[in-house]
Design an enzyme around this catalytic site. Sequence first.
Site, PDB file in Angstrom:
ATOM      1  N   CYS A  79       0.843  -1.210   0.000  1.00  0.00           N
ATOM      2  CA  CYS A  79       0.000   0.000   0.000  1.00  0.00           C
ATOM      3  C   CYS A  79       0.874   1.255   0.000  1.00  0.00           C
ATOM      4  O   CYS A  79       1.485   1.602   1.018  1.00  0.00           O
ATOM      5  CB  CYS A  79      -0.923  -0.032   1.225  1.00  0.00           C
ATOM      6  SG  CYS A  79      -1.834   1.497   1.509  1.00  0.00           S
ATOM      7  N   CYS A  82      -0.066   3.979   2.500  1.00  0.00           N
ATOM      8  CA  CYS A  82       0.345   3.589   3.855  1.00  0.00           C
ATOM      9  C   CYS A  82       1.796   3.998   4.113  1.00  0.00           C
ATOM     10  O   CYS A  82       2.144   4.431   5.214  1.00  0.00           O
ATOM     11  CB  CYS A  82       0.208   2.079   4.046  1.00  0.00           C
ATOM     12  SG  CYS A  82      -1.471   1.436   3.883  1.00  0.00           S
TER      13      CYS A  82
END
Length: 321
Positions: A79, A82
């Site tokens: 991700c 993230c």
Amino acid sequence: MQPRNMSMSGVVDLAAVKAAGEAKAKAEQTRAETARQGGGGAVPPSALVIDVDEAGFERDVLQRSAEVPVVLDFWAEWCEPCKQLSPVLERLAREYNGRFVLAKIDVEANQMLMQQFGIQGIPAVFAVVAGQALPLFQGLAPEPQIRETLDQLIQVGEQRFGLTGLTVDADADESAVAAPAPGPHDAALEAAVDALDAGDLGGAIRAYRNVLSDDPANSEAKLGLAQAELLSRVQEMDPQKVRQEAADRPDDVQAQIAAADLDLAGGHVQDAFGRLVETVRRTAGEDRDAARLRLLDLFEVIGPDDPRVTAARTALARVLF
């Protein structure tokens, strides 16, 4: 993904008089019990940012939330947002110096927690205060918005639940804190290795589980247990039969799981991982969960830092999400 500000959306419910009173009383009781047991002292800076899994969630999040708000950062290696958000949260956790603790949760390895919190996309940030969960925000958010949300969270913790945070000892000996417990664990790990050398897989499994019951994060015991359990599963298998069944029944999840175990035990790591990733892709419900969980077990056999595990985690995430 556009940030969806969920800042303190649960505060109205959380602050309801009865719920707040009960939670505050429980938090005070927990803090008193911690003090009686000699806990609650100063913590090192490393305790402000922690990795949490399903096994340690009650201890590291629920129990800790009786002393300080715990912010949950749901993330994954693949991700990209993230990777932008997590360093900001980690820096703020250290800057706030004990006013909250940041608990990082890898969604790939902790699907149950992801489901329990109703996570639909990552990054997602929640908090637990005195055992009460509430959403903070989802997706990337500007730092001023994050700070405002954290300030509100800390205020709720103080006013509603009497949480004053942790005392941080900047001069604490980090190496001493991180050192594994001496004595009993060392003896149990040695007993497990001796059992493996003697071919007593059952004894080795019991010894490793004894260590993990006291120290769930013990990496040596996790690795040893995963290896011993794999050897125990394959020792009575007929390799030719297992491989033939897997070839004849590609949709039979248990046949694919058994073949993956044989692949890994025989050193064919990527074949084992690829077989189970493909099985997860083709299945659903309990079958998919069974294949996913066995794949996570096999990751433990190889170790989390192995690049083949990293690649397989990424492949697993793609078929899951």
